[in-house]
Structure formats: C-alpha cells, structure tokens
Motif scaffolding. Structure first.
Motif, PDB file in Angstrom:
ATOM      1  N   VAL A  88       0.831  -1.197   0.000  1.00 36.02           N
ATOM      2  CA  VAL A  88       0.000   0.000   0.000  1.00 36.02           C
ATOM      3  C   VAL A  88       0.868   1.249   0.000  1.00 36.02           C
ATOM      4  O   VAL A  88       0.633   2.200  -0.757  1.00 36.02           O
ATOM      5  N   SER A  89       1.903   1.259   0.832  1.00 40.02           N
ATOM      6  CA  SER A  89       2.793   2.410   0.930  1.00 40.02           C
ATOM      7  C   SER A  89       3.507   2.679  -0.393  1.00 40.02           C
ATOM      8  O   SER A  89       3.582   3.823  -0.859  1.00 40.02           O
ATOM      9  N   ILE A 143      -5.228   7.510  -3.154  1.00 38.81           N
ATOM     10  CA  ILE A 143      -5.444   6.570  -2.053  1.00 38.81           C
ATOM     11  C   ILE A 143      -5.204   5.145  -2.542  1.00 38.81           C
ATOM     12  O   ILE A 143      -5.373   4.833  -3.727  1.00 38.81           O
ATOM     13  N   VAL A 144      -4.798   4.306  -1.605  1.00 38.88           N
ATOM     14  CA  VAL A 144      -4.594   2.880  -1.876  1.00 38.88           C
ATOM     15  C   VAL A 144      -5.100   2.119  -0.664  1.00 38.88           C
ATOM     16  O   VAL A 144      -4.845   2.512   0.483  1.00 38.88           O
ATOM     17  N   GLY A 165     -11.914   4.881  10.233  1.00 39.42           N
ATOM     18  CA  GLY A 165     -10.621   4.851   9.562  1.00 39.42           C
ATOM     19  C   GLY A 165     -10.677   4.377   8.126  1.00 39.42           C
ATOM     20  O   GLY A 165      -9.658   3.947   7.574  1.00 39.42           O
ATOM     21  N   VAL A 166     -11.854   4.449   7.507  1.00 40.37           N
ATOM     22  CA  VAL A 166     -11.986   4.045   6.098  1.00 40.37           C
ATOM     23  C   VAL A 166     -11.210   5.029   5.228  1.00 40.37           C
ATOM     24  O   VAL A 166     -11.321   6.248   5.384  1.00 40.37           O
ATOM     25  N   ALA A 167     -10.411   4.498   4.299  1.00 41.05           N
ATOM     26  CA  ALA A 167      -9.540   5.345   3.488  1.00 41.05           C
ATOM     27  C   ALA A 167     -10.309   6.139   2.445  1.00 41.05           C
ATOM     28  O   ALA A 167      -9.968   7.288   2.150  1.00 41.05           O
ATOM     29  N   ALA A 168     -11.344   5.538   1.863  1.00 43.21           N
ATOM     30  CA  ALA A 168     -12.081   6.208   0.791  1.00 43.21           C
ATOM     31  C   ALA A 168     -13.321   5.408   0.441  1.00 43.21           C
ATOM     32  O   ALA A 168     -13.472   4.247   0.850  1.00 43.21           O
ATOM     33  N   ILE A 189      -7.274  -1.383  -4.238  1.00 41.01           N
ATOM     34  CA  ILE A 189      -7.877  -0.285  -4.982  1.00 41.01           C
ATOM     35  C   ILE A 189      -6.915   0.895  -4.950  1.00 41.01           C
ATOM     36  O   ILE A 189      -6.391   1.254  -3.892  1.00 41.01           O
ATOM     37  N   VAL A 190      -6.683   1.472  -6.128  1.00 46.35           N
ATOM     38  CA  VAL A 190      -5.896   2.705  -6.231  1.00 46.35           C
ATOM     39  C   VAL A 190      -6.770   3.732  -6.934  1.00 46.35           C
ATOM     40  O   VAL A 190      -7.367   3.443  -7.975  1.00 46.35           O
TER      41      VAL A 190
END
Length: 235
Positions: free
Chosen positions: A9-10, A47-48, A113-116, A172-173
């Motif tokens: 992810v990073s 985001i990833v 804490g959901v990224a997107a 997902i990206v």
C-alpha cells in the motif's frame, strides 16, 4: 493489514493509476479501470487500500423502504463492519438518480478509519459529505435516497463496479484519473515494475522539458536506456 500488505500500500501510493493500468495491460489485465469513478472533489489525494465491497440491486417496493435502514442487512450494518484502512467499493449498477450514502454514514466511515469510498453510483448530501473529509470517487450527486431506486443486499462479497469485477481484499488505487482494481494475487508481482516505470517516466518527462525529441526517448532505444540506467545508478 499484514506487514507485506502495508508495504504494498505504501509503495503504490507513489504510482499513478495511469502507470498501473499500463503495467496491468502488459500482464493481460485490460479491464481494471472502474467506469464512472471520478473524484468528488478536486483536491483529493491518491489513495490505496484493500477493497471492502457493498452491493445494491434494483429496488423492489417491499424491500427498498426507509424501514430497511434498520434491518440486519443494511448499509448501516455494513459500515460498522468496515476495517481500518479499507476502501469501500460500492456496486450501485451505475444508478445516478439516487444517492447511495450521505453525510452521516460518511462521517461514521471516517471515524472507523476508512480510506475512501469508490462507487459507480452517486452520493447525496454533497455539502455535508465534503465536510466529513472522506475521499469519494463516484459519478456525481443526487438528492433522493438510495431506497428510491436501489435495494441494498450485502457486503464483503464479489461485486461488479463500473463494469469491473472486484473481490474483497483486492487493492484499490484511486487518483485524479479515477479508480482501478489490482487483483490481490497480482499486487506483489507488479509493484516493482510499476515503481520503476514511474521513475523512468519522470526522467523521460525531464528530458522532454529539456527539449529532447521523442524519437528514441519514448519509448527508449538502447542508447537512451543506457543513459537512463547510468542516471539511475544501475549501469
């Protein structure tokens, strides 16, 4: 997420969706860009994250009612199951006349804490959603609630979003060009190639900005590649 997944992810945060679609195309994966997934706001960052899937089907009068919001199978229950760092991917069948989520659910997703959120549908409560700071990729906005056109049926199952198959845990990206899916089994295999392609194209762009002609530069011929490898310390 495991340490390996966290590292993936990073590293993928430094790679554009444009680069990733090219790398995946070379591996035979052509259908990875989810149609209709545009950034809801212009200042969203790349985001990833692993996919957490949700699925809607066409509405049916006895199921798609306001009472469904408190049912055991509901978007509310699904939000409470979302793990930290995930990307919620919502199959709304491309429906654009009913907003799947609004500001309250998005605010709760931020707390979890959901990224997107990525969907081939639309949102509602646009101003309120913007205030939550949740990053959203979708087709736009609509005032009516989801139950006016859709029935929510489940989460954490394989779905189709924007014409693309998405399985729970796929990476997902999403960035300014939209959202793509990297099959989970492929992510570790392509990350090195993707990072390297990104570096090489940054060097090529710098060469173009210095006035270098495209012939032999993009794509690189042997002489140009030797020059790039020397620049990159790999010669």
């Amino acid at each position: 997420m495991t340490d390996t997944r966290t590292d993936l992810v990073s590293r993928l945060r430094d790679v554009t969706t444009a680069t990733l679609t090219t790398v995946l195309l070379k591996r035979g994966h052509r259908n990875v860009w989810m149609r209709g997934t545009r950034p809801l706001r212009s200042n969203q960052k790349r985001i990833v994250g692993p996919a957490f899937t949700l699925r809607f089907i066409p509405f049916r009068e006895d199921l798609a009612t306001p009472e469904a919001w408190s049912a055991p199978i509901s978007t509310r229950t699904a939000v409470e199951a979302m793990p930290n760092g995930c990307v919620a991917v919502v199959d709304a069948m491309g429906c654009t006349d009913a907003g799947i989520f609004g500001d309250i659910l998005c605010a709760r997703m931020v707390q979890r804490g959901v990224a997107a959120l990525v969907s081939d549908g639309v949102m509602r409560d646009a101003e309120g959603v913007g205030k939550t700071a949740l990053q959203v990729w979708c087709q736009g906005v609509a005032a009516p609630p989801a139950v006016s056109s859709l029935t929510f049926v489940h989460w954490d199952q394989p779905i189709g979003c924007g014409g693309v198959a998405v399985f729970p845990g796929d990476l997902i990206v999403a960035d300014g060009d939209g959202a793509i899916v990297i099959p989970s089994a492929l992510a570790a295999d392509i990350v090195d190639e993707a990072v390297e392609q990104e570096r090489a194209e940054e060097w090529i762009l710098a060469e173009v900005n210095r006035g270098t002609p495209l012939s032999g530069l993009y794509p690189m011929n042997e002489q140009t590649r030797a020059r790039y490898l020397k620049f990159a310390g790999k010669a």
